[in-house]
Design a protein around this motif. Sequence first.
Motif, PDB file in Angstrom:
ATOM      1  N   LEU A 170       0.872  -0.616   0.206  1.00 20.90           N
ATOM      2  CA  LEU A 170      -0.008  -0.025   0.377  1.00 20.90           C
ATOM      3  C   LEU A 170       0.560   1.279  -0.435  1.00 20.90           C
ATOM      4  O   LEU A 170       0.182   2.487  -0.154  1.00 20.90           O
ATOM      5  N   VAL A 171       1.897   1.029  -0.094  1.00 20.99           N
ATOM      6  CA  VAL A 171       3.376   2.287   0.249  1.00 20.99           C
ATOM      7  C   VAL A 171       3.927   2.036  -0.739  1.00 20.99           C
ATOM      8  O   VAL A 171       4.521   0.736  -0.787  1.00 20.99           O
ATOM      9  N   ASP A 172       5.093   3.238  -1.096  1.00 20.69           N
ATOM     10  CA  ASP A 172       6.502   2.937  -1.677  1.00 20.69           C
ATOM     11  C   ASP A 172       7.027   2.751  -0.724  1.00 20.69           C
ATOM     12  O   ASP A 172       7.274   2.619   0.468  1.00 20.69           O
ATOM     13  N   CYS A 173       8.171   1.829  -1.433  1.00 17.34           N
ATOM     14  CA  CYS A 173       9.148   0.754  -1.081  1.00 17.34           C
ATOM     15  C   CYS A 173      10.790   1.243  -1.944  1.00 17.34           C
ATOM     16  O   CYS A 173      10.421   1.071  -2.766  1.00 17.34           O
ATOM     17  N   PHE A 174      10.946   1.017  -0.984  1.00 14.51           N
ATOM     18  CA  PHE A 174      12.912   1.312  -1.406  1.00 14.51           C
ATOM     19  C   PHE A 174      13.303   0.610  -0.598  1.00 14.51           C
ATOM     20  O   PHE A 174      13.716   0.155   0.997  1.00 14.51           O
ATOM     21  N   TRP A 175      14.498   0.131  -1.575  1.00 14.48           N
ATOM     22  CA  TRP A 175      15.893  -1.327  -0.816  1.00 14.48           C
ATOM     23  C   TRP A 175      17.015  -0.339  -1.614  1.00 14.48           C
ATOM     24  O   TRP A 175      16.976   0.088  -2.894  1.00 14.48           O
ATOM     25  N   VAL A 176      18.435  -0.311  -0.994  1.00 18.34           N
ATOM     26  CA  VAL A 176      19.873  -0.077  -1.242  1.00 18.34           C
ATOM     27  C   VAL A 176      20.556  -1.154  -1.414  1.00 18.34           C
ATOM     28  O   VAL A 176      20.580  -2.435  -0.240  1.00 18.34           O
ATOM     29  N   GLU A 177      20.992  -2.136  -2.248  1.00 18.16           N
ATOM     30  CA  GLU A 177      21.481  -2.809  -3.084  1.00 18.16           C
ATOM     31  C   GLU A 177      20.903  -4.312  -3.046  1.00 18.16           C
ATOM     32  O   GLU A 177      21.812  -5.695  -2.018  1.00 18.16           O
ATOM     33  N   ASP A 178      19.188  -4.039  -2.896  1.00 20.08           N
ATOM     34  CA  ASP A 178      18.307  -5.309  -2.208  1.00 20.08           C
ATOM     35  C   ASP A 178      17.019  -4.712  -3.175  1.00 20.08           C
ATOM     36  O   ASP A 178      17.196  -4.267  -3.514  1.00 20.08           O
ATOM     37  N   GLY A 179      16.355  -6.190  -2.955  1.00 23.74           N
ATOM     38  CA  GLY A 179      15.106  -5.884  -3.385  1.00 23.74           C
ATOM     39  C   GLY A 179      14.350  -7.209  -3.302  1.00 23.74           C
ATOM     40  O   GLY A 179      15.022  -8.737  -2.529  1.00 23.74           O
ATOM     41  N   PRO A 180      12.804  -7.153  -3.813  1.00 23.28           N
ATOM     42  CA  PRO A 180      12.212  -8.016  -3.124  1.00 23.28           C
ATOM     43  C   PRO A 180      13.002 -10.029  -3.710  1.00 23.28           C
ATOM     44  O   PRO A 180      13.685  -9.567  -5.047  1.00 23.28           O
ATOM     45  N   PRO A 181      12.538 -11.028  -3.323  1.00 22.26           N
ATOM     46  CA  PRO A 181      13.410 -11.748  -4.123  1.00 22.26           C
ATOM     47  C   PRO A 181      13.119 -12.627  -5.002  1.00 22.26           C
ATOM     48  O   PRO A 181      13.707 -12.996  -6.250  1.00 22.26           O
ATOM     49  N   SER A 182      11.581 -12.129  -5.956  1.00 23.57           N
ATOM     50  CA  SER A 182      10.937 -12.415  -6.864  1.00 23.57           C
ATOM     51  C   SER A 182      12.028 -11.412  -8.123  1.00 23.57           C
ATOM     52  O   SER A 182      12.327 -11.753  -8.777  1.00 23.57           O
ATOM     53  N   VAL A 183      12.575 -10.394  -7.193  1.00 30.00           N
ATOM     54  CA  VAL A 183      13.372  -8.895  -8.909  1.00 30.00           C
ATOM     55  C   VAL A 183      14.903  -9.720  -8.215  1.00 30.00           C
ATOM     56  O   VAL A 183      15.827 -10.040  -9.552  1.00 30.00           O
ATOM     57  N   LEU A 184      15.338 -10.096  -7.732  1.00 26.39           N
ATOM     58  CA  LEU A 184      16.533 -10.957  -6.802  1.00 26.39           C
ATOM     59  C   LEU A 184      16.785 -12.232  -8.116  1.00 26.39           C
ATOM     60  O   LEU A 184      17.705 -12.195  -9.053  1.00 26.39           O
ATOM     61  N   ALA A 185      15.661 -12.257  -8.415  1.00 25.98           N
ATOM     62  CA  ALA A 185      15.907 -14.125  -8.923  1.00 25.98           C
ATOM     63  C   ALA A 185      15.954 -13.896 -10.594  1.00 25.98           C
ATOM     64  O   ALA A 185      17.240 -14.292 -10.958  1.00 25.98           O
ATOM     65  N   VAL A 186      15.354 -13.039 -10.565  1.00 27.13           N
ATOM     66  CA  VAL A 186      15.195 -12.392 -12.922  1.00 27.13           C
ATOM     67  C   VAL A 186      16.717 -10.963 -12.167  1.00 27.13           C
ATOM     68  O   VAL A 186      17.445 -11.809 -13.116  1.00 27.13           O
TER      69      VAL A 186
END
Length: 197
Positions: A170-186
């Motif tokens: 429901l809100v904006d999310c930001f990661w530094v040198e990381d990301g959700p598992p689905s994005v890391l897999a791609v």
Amino acid sequence: MSSIVTFVRGYLMELKGLKSNLSQPASRANVRWSPPTTPEVKVNFDAAFSAQERKSWSGIVVRDSEGEILGSACCVNENVDSPFTAEVMAALQGLRFARDMGLPEVVVEGDSRSIIQKLVSQTADLSSVRSIISDARQLASNFRHCRFTFVGRTGNEAAHAMAIEGRTGLVDCFWVEDGPPSVLAVAASDRRFGEPP
């Protein structure tokens, strides 16, 4: 009256762009994400859109020349009226994210050919997204170097996964040198594909 004429002309230009995109066959099988050349970093963007909710979710993934994620983000947008608006908002938010990370040289890449064409065009934009296009062009001019490139959907899968991931929050999310598992897999798959044999 003139504002209505301007809007209609812009809308017709968008439809013409869609028609030309649909008429150009693209080889999807061989299109993959490619790393930028140092010192550039690549900012991939994509958007998920819900007409019923009038919402969009921007997916942004920033990677270096080694394919390593420097940052990723998903942004929730309210009162969005079209997929065009969703895509150009994602491009603008990708630029803002790169600016906030202090990145001086960027390649901004997305899979909406018409939005990329609008961003690189030297002519005034008359479409319904003209104000966002103008904001994006202005922001791009503040980088030491910024260029926009088109890539097919299969070359933009990390940003697409990020946009889909954003729909769950429901809100904006930001990661530094990381990301959700689905994005890391791609991203890991993109790196493996880009390695020399």
